[in-house]
Write an enzyme that holds these catalytic residues in place. Structure first.
Site, PDB file in Angstrom:
ATOM      1  N   GLY A 227      25.828  44.156  27.011  1.00 43.07           N
ATOM      2  CA  GLY A 227      26.537  43.098  26.294  1.00 43.07           C
ATOM      3  C   GLY A 227      26.196  41.740  26.850  1.00 43.07           C
ATOM      4  O   GLY A 227      25.123  41.540  27.432  1.00 43.07           O
ATOM      5  N   SER A 228      27.088  40.792  26.687  1.00 43.64           N
ATOM      6  CA  SER A 228      26.829  39.420  27.100  1.00 43.64           C
ATOM      7  C   SER A 228      26.875  39.285  28.619  1.00 43.64           C
ATOM      8  O   SER A 228      27.516  40.073  29.325  1.00 43.64           O
ATOM      9  CB  SER A 228      27.871  38.493  26.486  1.00 43.64           C
ATOM     10  N   GLU A 249      23.013  45.656  31.437  1.00 48.87           N
ATOM     11  CA  GLU A 249      21.909  45.150  30.615  1.00 48.87           C
ATOM     12  C   GLU A 249      22.490  44.031  29.770  1.00 48.87           C
ATOM     13  O   GLU A 249      23.291  44.260  28.869  1.00 48.87           O
ATOM     14  CB  GLU A 249      21.320  46.270  29.754  1.00 48.87           C
TER      15      GLU A 249
END
Length: 523
Positions: A227-228, A249
């Site tokens: 995600g962010s 990631e």
């Protein structure tokens, strides 16, 4: 096993009292489905059920576990139209973009079921010196009991499939949380595991928003988050507080370097695919392009011509009449619009696109020129169908600009010279480098896929490491010869110390004077 969907990690909670999540097609706003917002206490209950089933799952061994994973793949393929139909509608994708996610299921499951036993086999290490000569040394790989996998909305089926099969093959139970934006396809695939193929109850899916995701992090023994960067940092901090491992990631701002000798046709097509696939909503999408001056005009003109041939829309299932679908939500649309308006205000020009559609969350593929690093579109992650192009004078300038980023997920280099591609690639600060291709390193499973700088922590894939990351390494020492005692055991004595010291000097020192216990010569 409880199946529910989770909120997208990047989005804040809606009303904490909401007990359900509505899933709408971003292409037309239609209701696709409704899933429960699973509260924290129910997540804890599901986690307990998964833990209870994990020991028997681990005891099956990799060959036994592979049987269930292959049956799962068979079921997914047999039911692909229904599953991909959910992905197609909940994400607003084109049918072509949606069907590629099935390929990920096939490739990952087949690779790790084929090599799982090999990757998980105990390793034997040679003794390091005389003191361990009578020892047998091995490394054993034991799974974490419960792995938590939290995934975003951009690839509802493909993204969890990049992690879940490896964790299951390792022998772990897995608790997943898909995004609240796109939970339906994955929840159906998990239902297939639990209700259709006779698999052990070691795979769960909980749906909801932020509360649900936080509960997964608190329940797991190891977390894989995608995600962010902002949310990933929060997940990493919580895992550190709990002293559990985490693999992150996160965001990307992947650079594409087009050198003067680049093969023009392939390079243009690669830019379009790498930058616009899934409407640019990929962490490894091409987000900024640096082109050497001598090829800049030809590349830009050809790129615009090809972009204008793309078809955008939400085509019927199986029709393949559209290339590019919708953006996922209004928040993503706002980012794209802000990046374009900021660039134009700072002097950039729009060569094609640049304005959202009147209906649906469609933003046309947009090419920007006269951009520079003062603009948000060159600094911040866009996650949308923008192709900003910057003219550079040399490969040195292109490398410096590519590395001028807080992100370092991937990059691509386009050249007709193998030597030049190798030279430039060695200077790029990113976890993955593609020469004359884009994004493709993600799907080369023998290689690690991970980010440098603020693009992540740890790796996906990487051959054996892709499955061992879900394991704890256990050191095993055995005795080759069962002696009554060891020389360093009690009781101590001066005589034993003299003998031990003499033997150690003889075997461990590097010059004969010290081996014999003599004073070294004065220097």
């Amino acid at each position: 096993m409880t199946t529910a969907s989770k909120t997208k990690p990047e989005r804040d909670d809606k009303s904490s009292g909401d007990s359900v999540v509505e899933v709408r097609n971003p292409a037309d706003g239609s209701l696709v489905g409704v899933v429960p917002a699973v509260p924290a206490e129910q997540v804890t209950q599901v986690a307990g059920e998964l833990r209870a089933a994990q020991p028997a799952w681990e005891a099956l061994g990799p060959e036994g576990r592979a049987v269930h994973l292959r049956r799962w793949l068979d079921w997914i393929v047999d039911n692909q139209d229904r599953i991909l139909g959910l992905v197609h509608r909940e994400a607003g994708k084109s049918w072509g973009d949606a069907q590629i996610e099935l390929l990920v299921c096939m490739e990952v499951i087949n690779y790790y079921t084929k090599h799982g036993a090999e990757f998980l086999a105990e390793e034997t290490r040679r003794p390091h010196g005389p003191a361990s000569a009578t020892k047998g040394l091995r490394i054993r790989y034991r799974p974490y009991e419960l792995v938590g996998v939290i995934t975003p909305w951009n690839y509802p089926l493909g993204m969890p499939m990049l992690d879940v099969p490896q964790a299951l093959m390792a022998g772990a139970a897995v608790l997943t949380k898909p995004s609240e934006e796109t939970p339906l396809g994955w929840a159906e695939v998990v239902r297939g595991w639990n209700e259709e193929i006779g698999a052990p109850p070691v795979l769960g899916c909980v749906t909801g928003r932020g509360e649900t995701g936080r509960a997964v992090v608190d329940a797991a023994d190891m977390v894989q988050f995608t995600g962010s960067t902002k949310t990933g940092r929060q997940v990493g901090i919580r895992c550190a507080e709990r002293l559990i491992p985490v693999s992150l990631e996160l965001g990307g701002k992947d650079a594409m370097i087009v050198l003067s000798d680049a093969p023009l046709e392939r390079t243009v097509r690669g830019a379009i695919w790498g930058g616009l696939f899934n409407s640019g909503q990929s962490c490894v999408a091409v987000e900024r392009i640096y082109v050497e001056d001598s090829i800049y005009d030809k590349f830009t003109s050809r790129l615009v011509d090809e972009v204008n041939k793309l078809r955008q829309g939400h085509d019927a299932a199986g029709s393949f009449s559209a290339d590019i679908g919708a953006l996922a939500n209004e928040a993503q649309m706002a980012i794209v619009e802000r990046h374009v308006s900021d660039a134009v205000a700072r002097g950039a020009r729009i060569l094609t696109g640049g304005k959202r559609a009147e209906r649906g969350l469609f933003y046309p593929p947009t090419v920007l020129v006269d951009v520079d690093h003062t603009m948000a579109c060159m600094r911040e992650e866009t996650f949308g169908p923008l192709l900003p192009i910057m003219r550079v004078s040399s490969e040195d300038e292109a490398i410096a600009l590519a590395n001028d980023s807080t992100y370092g997920l991937g990059a691509s280099i386009w050249t007709g010279s193998k030597e030049r591609g190798e030279r430039v690639g060695r200077r790029i600060e990113a976890g993955g480098v593609n020469v004359n291709n884009a994004m493709i390193h993600v799907f080369q499973f023998p290689l690690p896929m991970g980010g440098w700088k603020q693009s992540g922590l740890g790796h996906r894939m990487g051959g054996a490491e892709g499955i061992r990351k879900y394991c704890r390494e256990q050191a095993v020492v055995t005795e080759k010869v069962l002696l009554p005692t060891e020389t360093h055991w009690y009781p101590y004595s001066a005589r034993k110390a003299r003998i031990t010291g003499a033997v150690l000097r003889l075997l461990e020192m590097h010059d004969w004077r010290r081996r014999l216990g003599l004073r070294p010569k004065a220097r």
